[in-house]
Design an enzyme around this catalytic site. Structure first.
Site, PDB file in Angstrom:
ATOM      1  N   LYS A  39       8.248   3.814 -10.281  1.00 13.68           N
ATOM      2  CA  LYS A  39       6.920   4.470  -9.982  1.00 13.68           C
ATOM      3  C   LYS A  39       6.763   4.188  -8.544  1.00 13.68           C
ATOM      4  O   LYS A  39       7.288   3.027  -7.863  1.00 13.68           O
ATOM      5  CB  LYS A  39       5.870   3.932 -11.088  1.00 13.68           C
TER       6      LYS A  39
ATOM      7  N   TYR B 114      -7.518  -9.821  19.781  1.00 14.91           N
ATOM      8  CA  TYR B 114      -8.760  -9.123  19.577  1.00 14.91           C
ATOM      9  C   TYR B 114      -9.778 -10.407  18.866  1.00 14.91           C
ATOM     10  O   TYR B 114      -9.274 -10.903  17.856  1.00 14.91           O
ATOM     11  CB  TYR B 114      -8.853  -8.106  18.593  1.00 14.91           C
TER      12      TYR B 114
END
Length: 332
Positions: A3, A222
């Site tokens: 899956k 950042y």
């Protein structure tokens, strides 16, 4: 279990390695079509069954087995016009409380299914909520056994965690290994991949595209979330959250540079991360950076995906499945 595109690995890429299995289990019809297109003629199980009545037509055409977990799916089967009866897996909700009939209603559902000419063989299935933890599976196994006593049909109860941790309680006709097939550990950090002798099947790797020399007090990235306490070299690696590397991986998340374990520093950007080169003084532009998996320059060096996931507050399953389409893939 294949899956989620074989847990992010690609159904077509894993097929040769898994074709010795007795069957494949997956979630949606498009993935079932891909498995059939590869030439697989054995069992294919839809783990959540059909979502609408017309899905049963494709089940008939592709000869798919499918899970039945609610009255609505039985109603759809009863109305389905087919010359070929279908094999179904009747799901019990033994305590997971997601899908399935509670034990008190399980026999009635089985009786309904068994009376339908559209249904051939009925297998019996449940799923464990705590196979990876201290609560264990004994109560769910007992509930399943009580409710299915004397019912005919093959049984399937064990996922990866149950197979590894509770083999004495999970004897059945079918088992459903998932994450363990791909080198992920279902009960990390209690156990690691080495404990279960699991090998990674996915490596996410890149290269250094820049090097910076930091003075004490210099910040990185950042928000200036990392500040150097002493002179240090850092490398800039070409990977970021747009590639599927977790944005919430904090400073200190392990990485391998040229097969040597080191750490990230600062925030993860869209296309770049920064890494501490102190343990790897010879590293420079073009050096290998392994985000998880096995190093190509030092094959004995492995970074388990579960360690990276833990640093990002998630699980290895999510990292495997989140690999971005833009990442070039090579099958080893």
């Amino acid at each position: 279990m294949v899956k989620a595109n074989a847990y992010g690995h690609g159904i077509e890429r894993v097929y040769e390695g898994l074709r010795g299995a007795d069957g494949f289990a997956l979630l949606d019809l498009a993935e079932a079509e891909r498995v059939r297109a590869l030439g697989w003629r054995g069992p294919v199980l839809l783990l959540e069954g059909v979502f609408e009545a017309r899905d049963l037509e494709l089940c008939s055409r592709l000869d798919l087995w499918h899970t039945v977990h609610c009255d609505e799916q039985i109603d759809m089967l009863a109305a389905h016009k087919t010359q070929q009866p279908q094999r179904v897996f009747l799901k019990m909700n033994s305590g997971m409380n997601r899908l399935g009939f509670v034990p008190e209603r399980y026999r009635a559902a089985w009786t309904r299914l068994n009376a339908l000419p559209q249904v051939d063989e009925i297998s019996l299935v449940t799923h464990f909520s705590d196979a990876d933890g201290p609560r264990g599976i004994a109560a769910q196994v007992a509930a399943f056994e009580r409710a299915t006593e004397d019912l005919p049909g093959e049984r399937s109860i064990a996922n990866s965690a149950a197979l590894l941790r509770h083999a004495d309680l999970t004897r059945a006709d079918w088992v459903r290994p998932g994450i363990a097939l791909y080198g992920g550990v279902p009960d990390f950090p209690e156990h690691d991949a080495a404990h279960w002798q699991l090998q990674p099947t996915m490596t996410l790797a890149t290269r250094l595209i820049g090097v910076q020399q930091l003075a004490p007090g210099a910040a990185v990235g950042y928000g200036s979330s990392f500040v150097a306490e002493a002179p240090m070299r850092i490398g800039v690696a070409a990977v970021g959250y747009a590639d599927g590397y977790p944005r919430h991986a904090h400073t200190g998340t392990p990485v391998l540079v040229n097969g040597v374990r080191t750490r990230t520093v600062g925030r993860v950007s869209m296309d770049m991360i920064t890494v501490d080169l102190t343990p790897v003084p010879d590293a420079g532009f073009g050096s290998e950076v392994v985000l998880w998996g096995r190093s190509a320059v030092a094959p004995e060096a492995v970074l388990p995906i579960d360690e990276v996931a833990r640093a990002a507050g998630t699980v290895g399953y999510e990292l495997m499945c989140a690999l971005a389409l833009r990442v070039p893939t090579v099958t080893a």
